[in-house]
Design an enzyme around this catalytic site. Structure first.
Site, short mmCIF file in Angstrom:
data_model
loop_
_atom_site.label_atom_id
_atom_site.label_comp_id
_atom_site.label_asym_id
_atom_site.label_seq_id
_atom_site.Cartn_x
_atom_site.Cartn_y
_atom_site.Cartn_z
N CYS A 78 0.83 -1.20 0.00
CA CYS A 78 0.00 0.00 0.00
C CYS A 78 0.87 1.27 0.00
O CYS A 78 1.49 1.57 -1.01
CB CYS A 78 -1.01 -0.05 1.13
SG CYS A 78 -2.48 0.90 0.76
N HIS A 169 -3.39 -5.18 1.61
CA HIS A 169 -2.71 -5.51 2.88
C HIS A 169 -2.77 -7.00 3.17
O HIS A 169 -3.66 -7.44 3.91
CB HIS A 169 -3.37 -4.75 4.03
CG HIS A 169 -3.14 -3.29 4.00
ND1 HIS A 169 -2.13 -2.67 4.71
CD2 HIS A 169 -3.78 -2.30 3.34
CE1 HIS A 169 -2.16 -1.37 4.49
NE2 HIS A 169 -3.16 -1.12 3.64
N GLU A 171 -1.05 -8.67 5.14
CA GLU A 171 -0.76 -8.93 6.56
C GLU A 171 -2.02 -8.85 7.42
O GLU A 171 -2.01 -9.23 8.58
CB GLU A 171 0.32 -7.95 7.08
CG GLU A 171 -0.14 -6.52 7.36
CD GLU A 171 -0.39 -5.68 6.09
OE1 GLU A 171 -0.30 -6.22 4.98
OE2 GLU A 171 -0.70 -4.48 6.26
N1 GLN Z 1 -3.56 6.44 1.08
C1 GLN Z 1 -2.25 6.19 1.60
C2 GLN Z 1 -1.18 6.98 0.80
O1 GLN Z 1 -1.50 7.51 -0.23
C3 GLN Z 1 -1.93 4.70 1.57
C4 GLN Z 1 -2.90 3.94 2.43
C5 GLN Z 1 -2.37 2.67 3.04
O2 GLN Z 1 -1.17 2.42 3.09
N2 GLN Z 1 -3.27 1.86 3.55
O3 GLN Z 1 -0.07 7.09 1.20
#
Ligand code: GLN
Length: 200
Positions: A78, A169, A171
């Protein structure tokens, strides 16, 4: 096998728990020295702007790029995937530039902005459970980037050599498939740096 986990903010503890369940040793990484002796590194979810600022201020950004160049395995989830992407949009942001892909932040729209879905993967026969939390969309994956899983027709898990990135995610589920794959990557790095000899 020792895996470092960037522990600035975000969900680093869930990664540690999953890796320990799989028999790996984990280390929280906050300084360049913390990365010494690691076979792999996880860049967890969180807020990529905050994380990037920390990496630059602490001199960790350079160290991570060198770690990758020496073949160290890196897995960004992410926000971590955003840090790895060559091209970051919405808004534009610098990165570690370790994966030739374009990501658009927070681009899945409201419906699956935060949701649990399933998508096809080459890592196992069954679809992979994916938890999205304001994740980025991979709009372009460059040549040499393998798509290991996708959701809604977009790559969701990609790999180029020793670098792995997920827009979701893994995890936060009970499924250890993706972390097992990452440990195999880190294991092959460990063999190379030991000249093929195994060590304890
Ligand atoms: N929206 C976050 C970003 O742009 C990422 C979100 C996440 O890691 N769950 O950095």
């Amino acid at each position: 096998m020792k895996i470092g986990i960037l522990a600035v903010q975000g969900d680093f503890e869930a990664h540690a728990a999953m890796l320990q369940q799989l028999g790996a040793q984990t280390a929280e990484v906050r300084t360049p020295a913390d990365l010494d002796g690691c076979d792999g590194l996880i860049l967890p979810g969180g807020e990529s702007t905050t994380q990037l600022k920390f990496l630059l201020e602490e001199g960790l950004a350079d160290k991570i790029v060198k770690f990758a160049e020496r073949g160290g395995a890196i897995f960004g989830t992410c926000a971590g995937a955003i840090l790895l992407a060559k091209d970051v949009q919405h808004p534009r942001q610098d990165s570690l530039n370790l994966m030739d892909m374009t990501v658009v932040r927070n681009a899945y729209g409201r419906q699956i902005a935060s949701d649990v879905v399933r998508g096809p993967t080459v890592l196992k026969k069954e679809p992979l459970e994916m938890v999205f939390i304001r994740g980025p969309v991979i709009e372009r994956a460059g040549p040499g980037v393998k798509v290991l899983a996708e959701y809604a027709g977009k790559p969701a898990l990609v790999q180029r050599e020793n670098i792995l990135a997920a827009t979701f995610h893994p995890e936060l589920t009970d499924d250890t498939t993706v972390h097992e794959h990452f440990l195999r990557l880190a294991g092959s790095h460990r063999k190379r740096t030991n000249g093929g000899k195994s060590s304890t």
